[in-house]
Design a protein around this motif. Structure first.
Motif, PDB file in Angstrom:
ATOM      1  N   VAL A   1     -12.303   4.458   9.195  1.00 26.89           N
ATOM      2  CA  VAL A   1     -11.150   4.800   8.814  1.00 26.89           C
ATOM      3  C   VAL A   1     -10.831   6.260   8.494  1.00 26.89           C
ATOM      4  CG1 VAL A   1     -10.138   2.272   8.720  1.00 26.89           C
ATOM      5  CG2 VAL A   1     -11.058   3.777   6.474  1.00 26.89           C
ATOM      6  N   PHE A   2     -10.094   6.958   9.159  1.00 21.71           N
ATOM      7  CA  PHE A   2      -9.647   8.140   8.677  1.00 21.71           C
ATOM      8  C   PHE A   2      -8.622   8.310   7.589  1.00 21.71           C
ATOM      9  CE2 PHE A   2     -11.942  11.112  11.515  1.00 21.71           C
ATOM     10  CZ  PHE A   2     -12.514  10.481  12.334  1.00 21.71           C
ATOM     11  N   MET A   3      -9.244   7.577   6.271  1.00 23.39           N
ATOM     12  CA  MET A   3      -8.268   7.483   5.326  1.00 23.39           C
ATOM     13  C   MET A   3      -8.759   8.069   4.140  1.00 23.39           C
ATOM     14  SD  MET A   3      -6.798   3.587   5.509  1.00 23.39           S
ATOM     15  CE  MET A   3      -5.945   3.231   7.044  1.00 23.39           C
ATOM     16  N   GLY A   4      -9.781   8.980   4.189  1.00 33.35           N
ATOM     17  CA  GLY A   4     -10.135   9.763   3.167  1.00 33.35           C
ATOM     18  C   GLY A   4      -9.047  11.067   2.744  1.00 33.35           C
ATOM     19  N   MET A   5      -9.835  12.154   2.344  1.00 32.24           N
ATOM     20  CA  MET A   5      -9.234  13.180   2.128  1.00 32.24           C
ATOM     21  C   MET A   5      -8.692  13.634   3.332  1.00 32.24           C
ATOM     22  SD  MET A   5     -11.574  14.806  -0.938  1.00 32.24           S
ATOM     23  CE  MET A   5     -10.387  16.182  -1.394  1.00 32.24           C
ATOM     24  N   GLY A   6      -7.386  14.505   3.751  1.00 33.51           N
ATOM     25  CA  GLY A   6      -6.902  15.173   4.509  1.00 33.51           C
ATOM     26  C   GLY A   6      -5.874  14.312   5.550  1.00 33.51           C
ATOM     27  N   GLU A   7      -5.222  15.168   6.287  1.00 28.97           N
ATOM     28  CA  GLU A   7      -4.449  14.720   7.371  1.00 28.97           C
ATOM     29  C   GLU A   7      -4.837  14.678   8.634  1.00 28.97           C
ATOM     30  OE1 GLU A   7      -1.588  12.829   7.804  1.00 28.97           O
ATOM     31  OE2 GLU A   7      -1.828  13.300   9.988  1.00 28.97           O
ATOM     32  N   PRO A   8      -5.523  13.907   9.257  1.00 29.22           N
ATOM     33  CA  PRO A   8      -6.461  13.953  10.283  1.00 29.22           C
ATOM     34  C   PRO A   8      -5.590  14.733  11.381  1.00 29.22           C
ATOM     35  CG  PRO A   8      -6.483  11.676   9.845  1.00 29.22           C
ATOM     36  CD  PRO A   8      -5.782  12.453   8.876  1.00 29.22           C
TER      37      PRO A   8
END
Ligand code: SAH
Length: 388
Positions: A188-195
């Motif tokens: 999941v791209f739910m760590g830091m940042g706006e993918p």
């Protein structure tokens, strides 16, 4: 405002607020940053035969290895050169915190320029999910989010993103995570940042995560989730790639006035625009869209707001979304707190009665500041000062 103007203004916002282009650190080029042609060119420039590029790919994607000393199919003399040319160490663990009997592991990674980012591995009986970071900090400035408070330092390279995945996949394979040997199954791209603000590198990472060995790690695209504040042109572009990743939209509010405050990007792309494109994504991908909704006491958790949310989602028809409410994980110094459990339940009940699929998102790791930039934020030099 035309769409193209919106796109460029949204992107330049991201770039200009906290970045000074000339000073942005560029991590060394890694195997994962190169196209197949570039890898071959590099191998040839090292005076090695072309087929070596393919062998290196086998080691990286299939064996999850970046240690050429173990590449026994390579001449001993070439091994250290391969290490130098293809595998600079991009991320090193700075701190590791475990919870849930070692099945939740949060790693704070130090990058080559000293930047700190984090990833969280969450192991369940039937799956293991890694939450990855895609940027150092974030420009979206959502006031309830710890990463939002850091501002954006820079985009992460495809190599930096992918290394988080490779290392977790290897830890699972080698039985280094509580529960024994297993397989990393979900990303999941739910760590830091706006993918969506680091589109090119995120897309390259997605392709390399999902392609089968020897072109990728072979984690099905259907098990990859990209979470976004709702950058409309980015969502449209992603739909056009025809990679069946799941889209998650951070909605957090059912009306524009409140969402302007909670998710400032709403001033560029409002709720209707975001839901329209999310629904288009559902139509073109056939994948149900996730709606993220952090429940905040007396802010966005009333029955009236639940009903309005249901109405707006039902406007597009049945069964196209899945709402994931999550109790807010309160961030130090922020005025917002988590909803009461009975209000959370009431909120979900209203969605269910309106025919909308909704399940409370897992709060794993909240006791170790799981996800949402909290560990990295605490380790920032200035906050360490404050803690003294
Ligand atoms: N930039 C992307 C990914 C960020 S984090 C996005 O906004 O979608 C993934 C999710 O965690 C987002 O829905 C984000 O709004 C949410 N989040 C951030 N801080 C949080 C907190 N303190 N409590 C609960 N959820 C939070």
């Amino acid at each position: 405002m035309s769409e193209s103007f919106r796109e460029s203004s949204a992107q330049s916002d991201t770039q200009s607020k906290s970045q000074n282009k000339s000073k942005i650190f560029k991590p060394p080029v890694h195997f994962a940053d190169l196209s197949a042609e570039e890898r071959t060119e590099k191998v040839v420039s090292m005076k090695l035969p072309k087929f070596r590029a393919k062998q290196i790919a086998t080691h990286y994607y299939r064996h999850l290895s970046v240690e050429p000393e173990s590449f026994t199919d390579f001449p001993a003399g070439a091994r250290s050169r391969i290490s130098d040319e293809f595998f600079p160490e991009l991320i090193t663990p700075e701190a590791v915190r475990k919870a849930d009997g070692g099945t939740t592991v949060k790693t704070l990674w130090k990058l080559r320029d000293g930047s700190l980012v984090e990833s969280v591995l969450m192991r369940y009986p039937q799956r293991a999910t890694l939450c990855v970071s895609s940027q150092v900090g974030c420009a979206m400035a959502c006031p309830f989010c710890a990463t939002g408070k850091l501002g954006l330092s820079r985009n992460m390279s495809a190599g930096e993103i992918l290394e988080q995945v490779r290392i977790a996949a290897r830890q699972m394979r080698d039985g280094l995570i509580a529960g024994g040997e297993g397989r990393l199954s979900n990303i999941v791209f739910m760590g830091m940042g706006e993918p969506m603000s680091n589109y090119r590198n995120v897309l390259s990472a997605i392709r390399q995560i999902s392609a089968l060995p020897d072109e990728g790690f072979g984690i099905s695209a259907r098990n990859i989730t990209v979470s976004t504040v709702g950058i409309v042109p980015g969502i449209r572009k992603l739909a056009a790639e025809h990679i069946p990743v799941r889209l998650a939209v951070s909605l957090h509010a059912p009306d524009d006035k409140l969402r302007d405050e909670l998710v400032p990007m709403n001033k560029h792309f409002n709720i209707s625009q975001v839901l329209n494109v999310a629904h288009d994504y559902y139509l073109s991908s056939g994948r149900r869209v996730s709606i993220e909704y952090a429940l905040m006491k007396d802010i966005n958790d009333s029955a009236k707001q639940a009903k309005l949310l249901a109405k707006r989602l039902n406007h597009y028809g049945d069964d196209w979304v899945h709402v994931n409410p999550i109790p807010l994980n309160p961030v130090e110094g922020s005025k917002w707190t988590a909803s009461k459990p009975e209000d959370e339940q009431a909120f979900i009940d209203i969605l269910h009665r309106a025919g909308i699929a909704a399940t409370m998102r897992d709060t794993r790791g909240s006791d170790i500041d799981g996800a949402c930039g909290q560990l990295a934020a605490k380790n920032k030099p200035e906050s360490r000062e404050e803690e003294k």
